[in-house]
Design a protein around this motif. Structure first.
Motif, mmCIF file in Angstrom:
data_model
loop_
_atom_site.group_PDB
_atom_site.id
_atom_site.type_symbol
_atom_site.label_atom_id
_atom_site.label_comp_id
_atom_site.label_asym_id
_atom_site.label_seq_id
_atom_site.Cartn_x
_atom_site.Cartn_y
_atom_site.Cartn_z
ATOM 1 N N TYR A 5 0.948 -1.158 -0.150
ATOM 2 C CA TYR A 5 -0.034 -0.134 0.017
ATOM 3 C C TYR A 5 0.945 1.307 0.096
ATOM 4 O O TYR A 5 1.788 1.203 0.543
ATOM 5 N N THR A 6 0.357 2.303 -0.774
ATOM 6 C CA THR A 6 1.350 3.531 -0.740
ATOM 7 C C THR A 6 0.915 4.089 0.764
ATOM 8 O O THR A 6 0.100 3.952 1.400
ATOM 9 N N LYS A 13 -1.312 -1.544 -4.050
ATOM 10 C CA LYS A 13 -0.268 -1.891 -5.192
ATOM 11 C C LYS A 13 -0.122 -3.512 -5.126
ATOM 12 O O LYS A 13 0.711 -3.805 -4.497
ATOM 13 N N PRO A 14 -1.035 -4.229 -6.139
ATOM 14 C CA PRO A 14 -0.654 -5.618 -6.182
ATOM 15 C C PRO A 14 0.594 -6.022 -6.554
ATOM 16 O O PRO A 14 1.318 -5.344 -7.456
ATOM 17 N N ALA A 27 -11.150 -0.280 -6.041
ATOM 18 C CA ALA A 27 -10.962 0.188 -5.033
ATOM 19 C C ALA A 27 -10.130 1.368 -4.964
ATOM 20 O O ALA A 27 -10.627 2.528 -4.231
ATOM 21 N N ASN A 28 -9.053 1.612 -5.445
ATOM 22 C CA ASN A 28 -7.970 2.713 -5.851
ATOM 23 C C ASN A 28 -8.915 3.991 -6.507
ATOM 24 O O ASN A 28 -8.788 4.761 -5.936
ATOM 25 N N ALA A 29 -9.669 3.465 -7.557
ATOM 26 C CA ALA A 29 -10.588 4.606 -8.312
ATOM 27 C C ALA A 29 -11.366 5.226 -7.448
ATOM 28 O O ALA A 29 -11.914 6.340 -7.237
ATOM 29 N N ASP A 30 -12.179 4.538 -6.446
ATOM 30 C CA ASP A 30 -13.203 4.861 -5.632
ATOM 31 C C ASP A 30 -12.525 5.720 -4.672
ATOM 32 O O ASP A 30 -13.230 6.901 -4.093
ATOM 33 N N ALA A 34 -13.002 9.807 -3.825
ATOM 34 C CA ALA A 34 -13.654 10.414 -2.473
ATOM 35 C C ALA A 34 -12.790 11.430 -2.108
ATOM 36 O O ALA A 34 -13.323 12.113 -1.215
ATOM 37 N N LEU A 35 -11.698 11.650 -2.532
ATOM 38 C CA LEU A 35 -10.639 12.720 -2.059
ATOM 39 C C LEU A 35 -10.953 13.993 -2.204
ATOM 40 O O LEU A 35 -11.194 14.257 -3.621
#
Length: 133
Positions: A5-6, A13-14, A27-30, A34-35
């Motif tokens: 994870y970042t 980061k798979p 999940a990253n796109a969501d 949301a930010l």
């Protein structure tokens, strides 16, 4: 390999050999959407690809001229003029508006510059100002 994870936003980061990348990528796109700095007050077409002369505005917070913070609830549909460059902005009252003659000279919050054809949105350029001197 396992997912890492970042540091700042904890985006997934798979590992190179991991399968099912669609789950962490979605999940990253969501998470990014949301930010507030990314998604707040964002202007986007109401459908993809655009088939109308309308855009939508995401909810977000903004600072008024007097320094107070306003809360924009968002708008599902802002009508635009066809075959034109439309300037989309917020009024001090927190209402979304659009103009074909440019951003107003009175107090406002610029959101986007949107170009349209006769029947659809052809481009959206972000005009939000993060910091102004």
């Amino acid at each position: 390999m396992s997912t890492a994870y970042t540091q700042r936003t904890r985006l997934a980061k798979p590992g190179a050999a991991d399968r099912g990348w669609n789950i962490p990528l979605n999940a990253n796109a969501d998470a990014l959407d949301a930010l507030a700095p990314v998604g707040g007050l964002c202007i986007a077409t109401t459908e993809v690809p655009s088939a109308t002369l309308r855009v939508q505005a995401a909810p977000g917070r903004f600072q008024r001229r007097d320094g107070t913070v306003g809360e924009f609830v968002g708008s599902a549909s802002i009508p635009l003029a066809g075959n034109a460059t439309n300037y989309v902005y917020l009024l001090e009252s927190g209402e979304a508006a659009a103009s074909t003659i440019g951003f107003p000279t009175t107090s406002h919050i610029p959101l986007a510059t949107v170009v349209t054809s006769a029947s659809a949105v052809t481009s959206v350029t972000d005009s939000r100002v993060i910091l102004d001197e």
